[in-house]
Write a protein that holds these residues in place. Structure first.
Motif, short mmCIF file in Angstrom:
data_model
loop_
_atom_site.label_atom_id
_atom_site.label_comp_id
_atom_site.label_asym_id
_atom_site.label_seq_id
_atom_site.Cartn_x
_atom_site.Cartn_y
_atom_site.Cartn_z
N ARG A 163 0.83 -1.21 0.00
CA ARG A 163 0.00 0.00 0.00
C ARG A 163 0.86 1.26 0.00
NH1 ARG A 163 -5.11 1.35 0.51
NH2 ARG A 163 -5.72 -0.84 0.72
N GLU A 164 2.02 1.24 0.66
CA GLU A 164 2.88 2.42 0.69
C GLU A 164 3.35 2.80 -0.71
OE1 GLU A 164 6.03 2.50 3.56
OE2 GLU A 164 4.93 1.20 4.93
N GLU A 195 0.42 4.32 -2.56
CA GLU A 195 0.15 5.67 -2.06
C GLU A 195 1.19 6.67 -2.57
OE1 GLU A 195 0.03 5.24 2.15
OE2 GLU A 195 -2.05 4.47 2.20
N GLU A 216 0.36 7.37 -6.19
CA GLU A 216 -0.81 8.26 -6.23
C GLU A 216 -0.41 9.69 -5.90
OE1 GLU A 216 -5.27 8.54 -4.22
OE2 GLU A 216 -3.66 7.43 -3.22
N SER A 217 0.45 9.85 -4.89
CA SER A 217 0.88 11.19 -4.48
C SER A 217 1.67 11.89 -5.58
CB SER A 217 1.72 11.08 -3.21
OG SER A 217 2.25 12.33 -2.84
#
Length: 713
Positions: free
Chosen positions: A115-116, A119, A122-123
């Protein structure tokens, strides 16, 4: 495209500007009133018209969009976040290109269970002005996806194809020229996608582990491209091909991958630590400390664990030998040690010298039988260590490229690539990386007129052929040629010695110590007119000035040598060891010869005689008055000075002296006296020879200095 319009006026009307941009007046007014977004090509044309540089123009652009679609925020320059995104897409994502009614559409996806990582992707996309969506599948696979007709084509330029990405992805050549932080960010993205870090317990030793970083890919080109990028970071990796059929669960289904997998691997602790520092990834790589098992201090007593210890010398004894014996000079640099992983290894690599020794010996000391068995397996019965080609170093490659053309092994640029494609370096790393360097070197050789290029044909010029025959670096030849052409205001021995000390062939040069810098600065000012070229400014370019002082120190050492200073004196005043002095003298002698040959080629006849004198003086280490005496076999700098001080200043003087007079000079025995006199053309009577043989021999010094050493065997 939207932009912050610079407030810069030009003496043109709207109609003139519109005509310059190739658009109608109505369209241009739409750009000015912000009713229309100008194409990038129009903005670039307008920037050139306004005299704006690319950097200034890029700072004015806020958003970029395609003909249809949402605008995105492109950074002025490529940053580390963008390169990480490219890396994760190259390893664990794809770019899909599809046709719709409205035109071409680009879709970007990144897959990962971490997930990191999702994320972060996405960022990064959000900071670019995109609006990504994150979804998940039943197998806990997370997906971040976005559509962008601007970002898709840009990222595809980094070697990411629209189809068969797993097999056809590659590292483009321009990426190898990126700064290390950007390369590290790209590799971090690749590692987050398809990389892994592992630790396994080593079967022997205490708390020892074998660590490895592995990046797997189905593309051979991509694997070797990653290998080249790691080399740019100073990390040496291996690429191993595995033909084993891979079976992986995807979407709760068994997927079979019949294609081979290439694994880029490196295991050295230093390389892993460097990768951790230069390629900060989302996946955690632990900070690694070296095992205490490899720390020799752990096996010493507490009082002996200091980096040094003092031993009091009770006294010294001087003893005169009855006959000469062989002396072996062993030396280590300041950073070397005799221990490696608790074993004495110094000089083991040279145990047994060809032509001198019948066999070689090296010792391995074990603490117990188990360790002795391990030493036997890993040092005696183990496979030889791998060799790695150093051909890609530009300094090494330059003379080889020139000699290949000069010798006729290659007659075109493609011929050069084919020739070097058969080298050991190309076998290890593939020919792609070396092609870039060969192209740059060839451009340098053509510019310096060592190689001529007519169409596709290559041919070495007279200058290039002579440089190739002299076995010197073409860069050194350029420095020597330019120095001979420009000349110093006052050409002296210092001028010529400093000229050769500027060449890369004489590297490494002795670095000036702190206590020497002030003296060298004063010397530079006193002899400013004797230097070829301009002396760099100490305050404007301190690094260049430091190199200049290093060149000057090397010149001073050589001047001391030809001024007949002893090795001990040079060591005392210049802090240059005898071995370094020998290397410096031998290299300088060859470079003076090269300078002489280039001077003859370019018509500098007035310098040929001074160069010849300097060459002999460097070879013998003498002042001008001893040059002729040292031409006699068996007469070096020490004996020549003794002969000169005894009144024998010419060969004619030696010819007229008797053997008795010659043997009265220290270090000259009957045999040598006879040899010298015969060379001088003198006659020796039988009774004179018998008398000299029976006379008490004078004290003979053996191997006075390292540079006069001659093997008598």
């Amino acid at each position: 495209m939207q932009e912050n319009r610079p407030k810069k006026s030009i003496p043109l009307k709207y109609k003139d500007v519109a005509q310059h941009l190739g658009v109608s007046l109505r369209t241009f007014k739409g750009y000015v009133s912000a009713r229309r977004n100008p194409p990038l090509s129009r903005v670039l044309s307008l920037g050139r018209l306004l005299g704006l540089g690319k950097t200034e123009l890029a700072s004015q652009i806020r958003l970029v969009k395609s003909k249809w679609g949402k605008p995105i925020r492109i950074p002025e320059t490529i940053n580390e976040d963008f390169m990480w995104l490219v890396g994760i897409i190259a390893s664990d994502g794809h770019i899909k290109k599809s046709q719709t009614i409205r035109g071409t559409y680009y879709h970007i996806r990144v897959f990962n269970k971490n997930r990191e990582i999702i994320e972060k992707a996405e960022s990064v996309l959000q900071r670019l002005g995109c609006h990504p969506q994150v979804t998940s599948r039943l197998d806990q696979q997370l997906i971040v996806e976005v559509g962008s007709n601007v970002l898709g084509p840009i990222i595809s330029q980094f070697g990411i194809p629209f189809r068969r990405k797993s097999l056809d992805v590659f590292v483009p050549d321009f990426l190898l020229r990126f700064p290390k932080p950007l390369i590290g960010a790209f590799l971090a993205g690749v590692f987050d996608g398809d990389g892994s870090y592992s630790e396994t317990k080593y079967p022997r030793g205490i708390n020892t582990k074998v660590r490895a970083i592995v990046i797997a890919t189905g593309s051979r080109r991509f694997a070797w491209g990653l290998h080249d990028l790691l080399l740019r970071l100073g990390i040496l990796s291996t690429v191993v091909k595995s033909d084993h059929v891979q079976e992986v669960m995807l979407n709760n289904r068994l997927a079979i991958f019949p294609n081979p997998v290439y694994r880029v691997t490196f295991r050295k602790i230093a390389d892993i630590r460097r990768f951790r520092d230069l390629a900060p990834s989302v996946k955690k790589i632990p900070k690694i400390d070296y095992s205490q098992y490899h720390n020799s201090h752990a096996y010493r007593t507490e009082e002996n664990r200091q980096p040094y210890s003092w031993v009091k010398v009770k006294g010294t004894v001087r003893k005169k030998l009855r006959s000469p014996i062989k002396v072996y000079n062993l030396s280590v640099s300041e950073t070397e040690t005799y221990l490696a992983s608790n074993f004495i290894v110094h000089n083991c690599g040279r145990a047994g010298r060809p032509k001198y020794d019948k066999f070689g010996e090296a010792l391995l000391i074990a603490r117990n039988p188990d360790e002795a068995e391990w030493l036997m397996e890993n040092y005696v019965l183990a496979q030889p260590e791998k060799l790695w080609s150093k051909l890609a170093a530009e300094r090494v490659l330059r003379p080889h490229v020139l000699s290949t053309v000069a010798a006729g092994y290659a007659h075109s640029e493609e011929g050069l690539y084919n020739f070097f494609g058969k080298t050991f370096y190309a076998h290890q790393y593939g020919p792609r990386l070396i092609r870039i360097k060969i192209g740059d070197i060839l451009q340098f050789l053509v510019k310096q007129k060592m190689v001529t290029m007519e169409g596709k044909d290559l041919e070495a010029s007279k200058f290039g052929k002579r440089v190739s025959e002299l076995y010197i670096d073409p860069m050194s030849a350029v420095i020597l040629r330019d120095g001979l052409n420009s000349r110093a205001k006052s050409m002296t021995d210092l001028s010529l010695l400093h000229l050769i000390c500027k060449t890369p062939d004489l590297a490494p040069r002795p670095r000036p110590r702190g206590s020497e810098i002030d003296k060298l600065i004063v010397t530079a000012e006193l002899h400013r007119n004797e230097f070829v070229g301009d002396v760099p400014d100490q305050f404007v370019d301190p690094l260049e000035y430091e190199n200049f002082l290093s060149e000057l120190k090397a010149s001073q050492v050589l001047l001391d040598w030809i001024d007949e200073q002893t090795e001990d004196q040079i060591l005392e005043t210049r802090k240059v060891e005898p071995g370094d002095l020998l290397r410096l003298v031998q290299g300088s002698e060859w470079l003076i010869l090269a300078t002489q040959e280039l001077g003859r080629l370019f018509g500098h006849k007035d310098l040929l005689a001074p160069l010849e004198m300097l060459k002999v003086r460097l070879a013998k280490g003498v002042r001008p008055e001893l040059v002729k005496l040292t031409s006699l076999e068996g007469v070096g700098r020490v004996r020549a000075r003794m002969l000169f001080d005894a009144g024998l200043k010419t060969i004619e003087d030696i010819k007229e002296r008797s053997l008795e007079q010659l043997t009265s000079i220290r270090t000259i025995g009957p045999s040598l006296a006879k040899k010298i006199k015969v060379q001088a053309g003198g006659l020796i009577k039988a009774d004179e020879w018998e008398k000299a043989k029976n006379a008490k021999p004078s004290e003979v010094e053996q191997q006075a200095i390292l540079t006069e050493y001659e093997d008598s065997e």
